[in-house]
Structures are given as C-alpha cells and as structure tokens.
Design an enzyme around this catalytic site. Structure first.
Site, PDB file in Angstrom:
ATOM      1  N   GLU A  22      31.251  47.646  34.862  1.00 35.38           N
ATOM      2  CA  GLU A  22      31.992  46.406  34.587  1.00 35.38           C
ATOM      3  C   GLU A  22      32.322  45.707  35.906  1.00 35.38           C
ATOM      4  O   GLU A  22      32.388  46.360  36.952  1.00 35.38           O
ATOM      5  CB  GLU A  22      33.273  46.814  33.812  1.00 35.38           C
ATOM      6  CG  GLU A  22      34.331  45.765  33.616  1.00 35.38           C
ATOM      7  CD  GLU A  22      33.930  44.641  32.685  1.00 35.38           C
ATOM      8  OE1 GLU A  22      32.825  44.100  32.815  1.00 35.38           O
ATOM      9  OE2 GLU A  22      34.767  44.284  31.827  1.00 35.38           O
ATOM     10  N   ASP A  23      32.524  44.391  35.851  1.00 38.00           N
ATOM     11  CA  ASP A  23      32.865  43.677  37.088  1.00 38.00           C
ATOM     12  C   ASP A  23      34.300  43.945  37.530  1.00 38.00           C
ATOM     13  O   ASP A  23      34.544  44.386  38.639  1.00 38.00           O
ATOM     14  CB  ASP A  23      32.595  42.160  36.952  1.00 38.00           C
ATOM     15  CG  ASP A  23      33.278  41.496  35.766  1.00 38.00           C
ATOM     16  OD1 ASP A  23      33.969  42.183  34.972  1.00 38.00           O
ATOM     17  OD2 ASP A  23      33.119  40.272  35.594  1.00 38.00           O
ATOM     18  N   ASP A  66      41.200  44.044  34.311  1.00 33.58           N
ATOM     19  CA  ASP A  66      42.377  43.201  34.459  1.00 33.58           C
ATOM     20  C   ASP A  66      43.469  43.763  33.539  1.00 33.58           C
ATOM     21  O   ASP A  66      44.148  44.718  33.894  1.00 33.58           O
ATOM     22  CB  ASP A  66      41.940  41.774  34.103  1.00 33.58           C
ATOM     23  CG  ASP A  66      42.983  40.732  34.369  1.00 33.58           C
ATOM     24  OD1 ASP A  66      43.522  40.692  35.480  1.00 33.58           O
ATOM     25  OD2 ASP A  66      43.256  39.918  33.465  1.00 33.58           O
ATOM     26  N   LYS A 114      42.418  45.340  39.041  1.00 36.21           N
ATOM     27  CA  LYS A 114      43.715  44.695  39.271  1.00 36.21           C
ATOM     28  C   LYS A 114      44.776  45.469  38.500  1.00 36.21           C
ATOM     29  O   LYS A 114      45.208  45.027  37.418  1.00 36.21           O
ATOM     30  CB  LYS A 114      43.694  43.270  38.685  1.00 36.21           C
ATOM     31  CG  LYS A 114      43.100  42.204  39.546  1.00 36.21           C
ATOM     32  CD  LYS A 114      43.449  40.846  38.918  1.00 36.21           C
ATOM     33  CE  LYS A 114      42.338  39.873  39.030  1.00 36.21           C
ATOM     34  NZ  LYS A 114      42.556  38.649  38.216  1.00 36.21           N
ATOM     35  N   PHE A 119      43.162  35.309  41.123  1.00 37.00           N
ATOM     36  CA  PHE A 119      41.918  35.091  40.396  1.00 37.00           C
ATOM     37  C   PHE A 119      40.793  35.010  41.417  1.00 37.00           C
ATOM     38  O   PHE A 119      40.825  34.198  42.325  1.00 37.00           O
ATOM     39  CB  PHE A 119      41.971  33.832  39.533  1.00 37.00           C
ATOM     40  CG  PHE A 119      40.885  33.830  38.506  1.00 37.00           C
ATOM     41  CD1 PHE A 119      41.063  34.462  37.285  1.00 37.00           C
ATOM     42  CD2 PHE A 119      39.651  33.235  38.783  1.00 37.00           C
ATOM     43  CE1 PHE A 119      40.033  34.505  36.344  1.00 37.00           C
ATOM     44  CE2 PHE A 119      38.621  33.270  37.846  1.00 37.00           C
ATOM     45  CZ  PHE A 119      38.819  33.902  36.631  1.00 37.00           C
ATOM     46  N   ARG A 126      29.231  32.684  40.418  1.00 37.91           N
ATOM     47  CA  ARG A 126      28.751  34.075  40.335  1.00 37.91           C
ATOM     48  C   ARG A 126      27.835  34.415  41.510  1.00 37.91           C
ATOM     49  O   ARG A 126      27.681  35.574  41.870  1.00 37.91           O
ATOM     50  CB  ARG A 126      27.978  34.306  39.031  1.00 37.91           C
ATOM     51  CG  ARG A 126      28.821  34.209  37.768  1.00 37.91           C
ATOM     52  CD  ARG A 126      28.023  34.752  36.583  1.00 37.91           C
ATOM     53  NE  ARG A 126      28.564  34.365  35.288  1.00 37.91           N
ATOM     54  CZ  ARG A 126      29.551  34.994  34.648  1.00 37.91           C
ATOM     55  NH1 ARG A 126      30.127  36.030  35.197  1.00 37.91           N
ATOM     56  NH2 ARG A 126      29.968  34.571  33.471  1.00 37.91           N
TER      57      ARG A 126
END
Ligand code: IMP
Ligand code: MG
Length: 178
Positions: free
Chosen positions: A97-98, A101, A129, A150, A163
C-alpha cells in the site's frame, strides 16, 4: 488552488527504506512463494521499486479498493473496484500500500481477504501516518513514518495529480478541504 511546497522525503531516503524493506521481507519469508498484492493506484511506484528488492518467488496481483467511510467500521466493508485475478487460498499474501492514514482501508481489506482462507496476510506500506489512526491497525512493514501533513509524489496523488513526482512533497490547499 493547491500548491506543492517543500520536499519532505528525498529520493535517497525513499531508496534506503525500500532496500531495507526488501531485505527484511526476503529474510522473513525465506524461500516461500508469496502473492504480492499492489493496491492501485497509489502503490504502483513503490511496488515497482520494492518487488525488485525482494528475491522470494512471487506472483504479482493488483486490487483497487476504497473504504466505505469511517462511521461504522465493525462491519468492515470495503468497496472492491478491481479484484484479484488469483485465488489466495493457502497462500502467503503481502499487501503493498502507499500510505496508511486512518487505517480503515487496510483493516477492512485484511478482513475481506482473510475470508478467502490464505495462509497469512501481511501489509507493507511505503508511508505511515500513525497520528491519524481511527482504528487499531498496525502494518507489518513500514517504509517511513510521516507527520500529519498531506503528501504527494512517489505514487501519491491529490485529485489524480502529482503521482509522478520522484520525491515526496507536502501539499498545501487554499481553503483547506483535501
Ligand atoms: P485510510 O483508510 O485512511 O488509511 O486511507 C489510506 C488511503 O488514503 C491511501 O491509500 C491514500 O490513497 C489516501 N491518503 C491518505 N493520506 C494521504 C496523503 O497524505 N496523500 C495522498 N493520499 C493519502
Ligand atoms: Mg489516493
């Protein structure tokens, strides 16, 4: 309007994290075959770098998912926009996963995939995060922990943009709704 401000994480720092993760994952799984599941779209850059640092035999697959929101997470629904092509029953699955959050997406996805009877599921995220968590979720492998900002670049987007930035930058949005 939004604007990309300072670089938060350089390409060198990202590279070091990817190499470390690749070594660790290779060691942990030994010679077993894994099914690596890249989560579209954000993970595509990280995934491409990471898999080339992992020397276990692997099958690569993709999913695109979105969580139904954070209100009632107990049912753990995740909307699957693109499902796996492979059957993961009996397999060691590594989700890539990137960024984590709130943790809702990964918690829901893990629950969904466990219902398919894999041997194991682990999660590897490029960024984390932890200060934003809404559910109790801990990834097995984390590249770099980030503060509550962000960020875009290295696969991460804002409204589909940025991206392609090679490093990770902070995004500022006027009037603030990200
Ligand atoms: P979660 O369910 O709240 O953990 O959502 C994780 C998803 O939110 C990630 O896969 C990203 O698509 C998105 N996301 C969270 N934080 C950021 C960020 O700082 N930049 C870009 N996308 C983000
Ligand atoms: Mg996204």
């Amino acid at each position: 309007m939004e604007r990309v401000t300072e670089t938060m994480i350089s390409t060198d720092e990202i590279r070091q994290a990817v190499v470390r993760l690749g070594k660790q994952i290779t060691e942990d799984y030994g010679g077993s075959e894994i099914v690596v599941v890249g989560i579209l779209k954000g993970a595509f850059v990280f995934l491409a770098d990471l898999v080339r640092e992992i020397s276990c035999p692997m099958i690569l697959d993709f999913m695109q998912v979105s969580s139904y929101g954070t209100g009632t997470v107990s049912s753990g629904n995740v909307k699957i926009k693109k499902d796996l092509d492979y059957d993961i029953a009996g397999k060691d699955v590594l989700i890539v996963e990137d960024i984590i959050d709130s943790g809702v997406t990964m918690q829901c996805l893990k629950r969904e995939l466990y219902a398919r009877n894999p041997k194991s599921i682990k999660v590897c995220a490029a960024f984390d995060k932890p200060s934003r968590r809404k559910v109790d979720f801990v990834a097995d492998y984390i590249g770099i922990e980030v503060p509550d900002e962000f960020i875009v670049g290295y696969g991460l987007d804002y409204a589909g943009k940025y991206r392609n930035l090679p490093d990770v930058c902070v995004l500022e949005v006027d009037g603030g709704d990200k």
